[in-house]
Write an enzyme that holds these catalytic residues in place. Structure first.
Site: not given
Length: 252
Positions: A124, A179, A229
């Site tokens: 991320s 995600d 995610h």
């Protein structure tokens, strides 16, 4: 807020054999090195990684705009989570790449590890920092960059900010179809644009129609069905194969 002289506190996974390569693994927003440690350890214990040192730096705490100015670990400020149309903390992004450069320089000078044997990556927010560092690093040519569940930072400026090394740096991109923070289709399209900006090949893989090869030229986009995610074992296995291709054991 930490300044340019900030030195990240790092968790280290030492190599089991002679140290000839280094991987620097960055965490995401609100996390710290210990959050990445189980995943880095999973990769590190593979026989092909016995010669590799893993460095897991922790970001400083700062007030993050998108989270109501909450004070939390963050590599840079987020003004919005909308990647389609948002302002970015460009100064903060470059400041964080500077912190990671200091770790790289230490590996080169103190441990005599060639920059081509150093790979940087992350999850991320950490992936965004790693990617920006990889494509803008003028002083050294890194061995590669891996980006997990992330996005292309400063994507409108790539052609302007890229270094001469950017056209030859291998990039592993892992992204889940579910995600919820960075839409999968958006990730695919912006990564294709990145490949075009860098004039490098783009290869999409969903694991269904190929032999899961670990090609390293250009950008390899690895798609994972149902992954949100985060990360998953099959993704880490693919990453380990890619890392092994770029950082094979060497005998000194």
């Amino acid at each position: 807020m930490a300044d340019d002289s900030f030195v990240p506190e790092c968790t280290i996974i030492e190599p089991r054999e002679q140290h000839t390569a280094t991987i620097i693994w960055l965490h995401g927003l609100g996390d710290a090195a210990h959050g990445m440690q189980p995943f880095a350890y999973y990769v590190s214990v593979k026989e092909s990684m016995a010669h590799v040192k893993f460095i897991l730096p922790s970001a400083p705490c700062m007030h993050v705009t998108v989270n109501h100015k909450r004070f939390m670990p963050s590599w840079f400020d987020y003004y919005s989570f909308d990647p389609l149309d948002r302002s970015e903390d460009e100064q903060g992004l470059y400041r964080s790449t500077g912190w990671i450069k200091s770790i790289i320089e230490k590996e080169i000078i103190d441990n005599v590890i060639p920059s081509e044997r150093i790979i940087v990556g992350g999850l991320s927010q950490g992936g965004a920092v790693s990617l920006l560092l990889g494509i803008t690093y003028k002083e050294h040519h890194l061995g590669g960059v891996f980006v997990l569940s992330s996005y292309v930072p400063l994507r409108g400026k790539v052609s302007e900010i890229m270094s001469p090394h950017a056209t030859t740096i291998p990039i592993f991109w892992g992204h889940g179809t579910a995600d919820e923070l960075y839409n999968h289709s958006f990730a695919v399209e912006t990564t294709k644009t990145l490949a075009n900006d860098l004039s490098v090949p783009f290869k999409f893989s969903d694991g269904k129609d190929e032999e899961k090869d670990s090609q390293t030229k250009g950008i390899g986009f690895h798609s994972y069905e149902g992954l949100e995610h985060w990360m998953k074992v099959s993704e880490l296995d693919d990453l380990a194969k890619w890392l092994n291709t770029l950082l094979p054991k060497v005998m000194n």
